[in-house]
Scaffold this active site. Structure first.
Site, PDB file in Angstrom:
ATOM      1  CD  GLU A  65      -5.309  -7.028   4.749  1.00  0.00           C
ATOM      2  OE1 GLU A  65      -5.215  -6.599   5.818  1.00  0.00           O
ATOM      3  OE2 GLU A  65      -6.142  -6.597   3.971  1.00  0.00           O
ATOM      4  CG  HIS A 134      -3.851   1.209  -2.716  1.00  0.00           C
ATOM      5  ND1 HIS A 134      -3.008   2.194  -2.041  1.00  0.00           N
ATOM      6  CD2 HIS A 134      -4.691   0.909  -1.775  1.00  0.00           C
ATOM      7  CE1 HIS A 134      -3.542   2.416  -0.948  1.00  0.00           C
ATOM      8  NE2 HIS A 134      -4.727   1.452  -0.521  1.00  0.00           N
TER       9      HIS A 134
END
Lengths: 330, 82, 394
Positions: A65, A134
């Site tokens: 990321e 998540h």
């Protein structure tokens, strides 16, 4: 608009249509992220776009990321209009340095010389049993940061229309798509397009209490309002739409009329967005209030995996109804 | 126009300019500025009103003649007759 | 988007009651439009807006008491798309108003003695209910609360109002309220402002003759009084004496580039307001006369406009043709000067080496010693006198 001008669609398809339209409208626009190309996106948002636009504009990235968000910021500085997709807000923490220390600060630190026109999309929220790494709702953290604009489309029209406006913004914009909304189906006008991104919307009118929600909690607030209406309690529902900057005027005007407010936020209560909204109401509408501002937030635990515990941790219509009744004393 | 009509008009116009007073209740020989607490702006406004309504010429030098209701009535009657 | 806020209509004003909206949401407004009427101690004031746009939303219901600086409405600027106003600064919090004295009965006299009221026994009243009760003068004691935990909420006060038929705030001038406003402003003035006073006798024979000649050629509606000449003479002179035109705020004098003359207007039966004639230095005498006539009429009808009350930079007080020789004024804070004119009278006067009757008027200056000194004050008053004596220059 006549029914003939309406098309059946889903939130997922509306986001895809927005990306497709942006790619067509401006050759500087490209989509970048993990699995956005061959796999079609972890929530299948970008399915089909690789075939249509090719690998130059639909770019699969390595699993870093920090790297691909940084690359997106670099591309934006270089004149491109990147749409960067991060699978979930939990993973965005790996790119927090790029977003908070770079994207949000460059305009300021360059004395106005460098702006960063990047749009970062990410999924947020719980409900799919994806467990504690998540499922969190951390959009309130981003809403804390000056230099960012933070959007939370909760309707098909906003899913379709917010991206184009975000891409026009000269500065970084983060769009949070709630995971439970992707399958939401409904009708959208065939010519749906760009929408303003600086104004909250009143989604239901009512005189007794103002429910304030956004993204994933808008539907729950509307559900609670329907339940309350059966008992003669008319709740007004405000969809924040933009989490930073908050549309204080719309919030205050509604609360000034109903004299009661309940904030529904899937983030945690402590230090969260709901606290900010409650404080705003206190600062701007204290003398209009007939009851303390209520809050319905996620339980202060990591989101549990088992379905019944996950559901118990999240704001639910029944809890919203109870909070409204508390403000009314009945 | 009779003198009574003129007197009625004078009182009406004073009451229009100074609606918080009762010009009909004062001694018609008294100075309206004293009796009704009128200032120079009020007096000018009354003269403008009478001038406009009765279409008579009122030179500034004649103002002192209009400072009582009786005086104003006589003055205007003479002007209208002439 | 901008917030249209309750204006301050003088140093003594803390709040006002919104009486009436003259524009509704969705209506277009332009600069200078009157959009609301607010009841203050100086009467019902017409509130103007100073930007063009569209009323996005009215935030306050008629009958509501609103503190100075609090938002009244949201206005979308001309050509501006629907944008939210994100207030970076928090508006001043409304001040809590003293609740009216409770109507004694209906409360048990023999209460158990407690060290202090605990959370459980303390009466709960919502902010909205307190606000309405204070504005409408309703005693909270004795009301039955229907809100959370038995709290008294706004609806409970509304029910009580419906029963008692308490009067809504009235329009026009309330002499009692005006007295209070004058008392507060003048007490503050004499407490805070170190006044000094100067007087000067002015031979205005030529001035009055000039005025008489001018009026002789005009019909009554076009005639001038002496007052506009006085205003113009002061306004023109102030250009050269900025230390008498402006405001003393936060321990410093701030001169004003504009000259807005607060014109003292007496209310029959008692009371005084000094609304502004704007930019008096650049107005023609006829314009000043028209402005003055309009101002006097609206002051007495209790229909002044907000801009006339919040920004006078100096005050002129004239006793007219039915007063005494002179006056020594009390400065209206935060202004720093008041120019007074007595009633012109025929006096024995030395002209050249002869004594003869002349029309003489006493001009005075009350000034704030923090902003100016007597020497400059004397020069200022002399300069005003000189201008008055040359009326063709006005």
């Amino acid at each position: 608009m006549s029914a003939a001008g309406m098309v059946q669609t889903t939130y997922r398809e509306a986001v895809r249509a927005a990306i497709r339209a942006a790619l067509k409208a401006d050759e500087r626009v490209f989509l970048m992220g993990e699995d956005v190309g061959r796999y079609g996106g972890c929530y299948a948002v970008s399915k089909g776009l690789l075939a249509e636009f090719g690998p130059e504009r639909i770019r699969d990235t390595p699993l870093s990321e920090a790297a691909f968000v940084g690359a997106g910021i670099g591309a934006a500085l270089g004149g491109m209009r990147p749409i960067v997709e991060i699978m979930t807000v939990n993973f965005s923490l790996l790119a927090l340095d790029q977003i908070v220390n770079t994207a949000a600060t460059l305009l300021h630190m360059s004395g106005g010389q460098f702006n960063v026109p990047v749009v970062i999309r990410m999924a947020t929220g719980a409900g799919r049993q994806l467990a504690a790494q998540h499922s969190h709702s951390l959009e309130g953290w981003y809403a804390h940061v000056p230099g960012l604009k933070v959007l939370a489309p909760a309707t098909l029209a906003d899913a379709r229309g917010m991206l184009a406006t975000a891409l026009e913004d000269p500065n970084p914009v983060i769009i949070f798509e709630h995971v439970m909304l992707y399958n939401m189906a409904g009708e959208l006008t065939a010519d749906a397009g760009a929408v303003p991104i600086d104004k909250a919307a009143v989604r239901r009118l009512g005189r007794d209490v103002t429910l304030i929600g956004y993204g994933g909690t808008l539907g729950k607030a509307l559900e609670a309002a329907t339940a309350l209406a059966a008992d003669g309690i008319e709740a007004e529902v405000v969809d924040l739409r933009t989490l930073r900057p908050l549309d204080t005027a719309t919030i205050v005007a509604s609360v000034a009329r109903t004299r009661r407010a309940v904030v529904v936020d899937e983030g945690w209560r402590t230090g969260g967005l709901s606290a900010e909204i409650s404080a705003l109401i206190m600062e701007h509408a204290f003398w209009e209030l007939d009851a303390p501002v209520g809050r319905v937030c996620t339980a202060e635990v990591p989101i549990p995996y088992p379905r019944h515990l996950e559901q118990a941790a999240l704001p639910q219509p029944a809890a919203i109804v109870a909070a409204v009744r508390a403000t009314l004393g009945r | 126009m009779s003198k009574d009509d003129i007197r009625r008009i004078v009182i009406e116009e004073i009451a229009n300019i100074a609606p918080d007073t009762e010009p009909g209740a004062i001694d018609p020989g008294s100075d309206i500025r004293e009796a009704l607490d009128l200032d120079s702006m009020d007096v000018l406004n009354i003269i403008i009103a009478l001038h406009t309504r009765l279409r008579v010429d009122i030179p500034e030098a004649d103002y002192p003649l209009l400072l009582t209701i009786a005086g104003a009535t006589d003055y205007l009657a003479a002007k209208l007759a002439g | 988007m901008s917030e249209f806020r309750m204006p301050s209509l003088g140093a003594d004003m803390e709040d006002g009651v919104l009486v009436e909206w003259l524009k509704q949401a969705g209506e277009a407004v332009s600069r200078g439009d009157i959009i609301a009427v607010v009841e203050t101690q100086k009467g019902a004031i017409e509130i103007e807006i100073f930007e063009a746009g569209t009323i996005e939303r009215l935030l306050v219901d008629p009958g509501t008491r609103v503190p100075v600086g609090a938002p009244l409405a949201l206005v979308r600027g001309a050509g501006e798309p629907a944008r939210p106003a994100v207030a970076e600064a928090t508006p001043p919090m409304p001040k809590s108003e003293p609740a009216p004295a409770p109507a004694a009965p209906s409360r048990p006299v023999a209460r158990p003695i407690e060290a202090r009221p605990s959370e459980a026994t303390r009466d709960r009243t919502s902010p909205a209910a307190r606000q309405l009760a204070a504005v409408r003068g309703i005693a909270l004691a004795g009301l039955v609360g229907t809100g959370p935990g038995g709290a008294i909420v706004r609806a409970d006060v509304e029910r009580a109002l419906a029963k008692t038929g308490a009067p809504t705030p009235r329009r026009g001038i309330d002499p009692g309220e005006m007295r209070k406003a004058i008392a507060a402003a003048m007490a503050r003035s004499n407490r805070e402002i170190p006044h000094y006073y100067l007087t000067h006798q002015v031979d205005v024979t030529a001035t009055l003759a000039w005025l008489e000649a001018l009026n002789a050629g005009r019909q009554p509606p076009e005639r001038l009084l002496l007052a506009p000449l006085l205003l113009k003479a002061v306004a023109l002179t102030l250009r050269d004496f900025p230390e008498f035109n402006g405001h003393f705020v936060e321990n410093a004098f701030r001169p004003s580039a504009e000259i807005h003359i607060g014109t003292a207007i007496a209310i029959r039966g008692g009371g005084l307001v000094a609304p502004a004639i704007h930019d008096a230095n650049i107005k023609h005498l006829d314009e000043l006369m028209a402005a003055l006539r309009d101002l006097v009429a609206r002051t007495r009808a209790g229909r002044l406009r907000s801009s006339e009350l919040f920004d006078p930079t100096v005050t002129v007080s004239s006793l007219g043709d039915r007063g005494v020789d002179g006056l020594l004024g009390v400065i209206y804070p935060p202004q720093v000067a008041l120019v007074g004119f007595g009633t012109p009278a025929s006096r024995p006067w030395v002209v050249g080496d002869r004594i003869g009757p002349r029309m003489v008027m006493t001009a005075s200056l009350a000034a704030d010693h923090r902003a100016s000194d007597g020497h400059r004050g004397a020069l200022f008053l002399l300069a005003v006198a000189r201008r008055l004596q040359e009326p063709e220059g006005l």
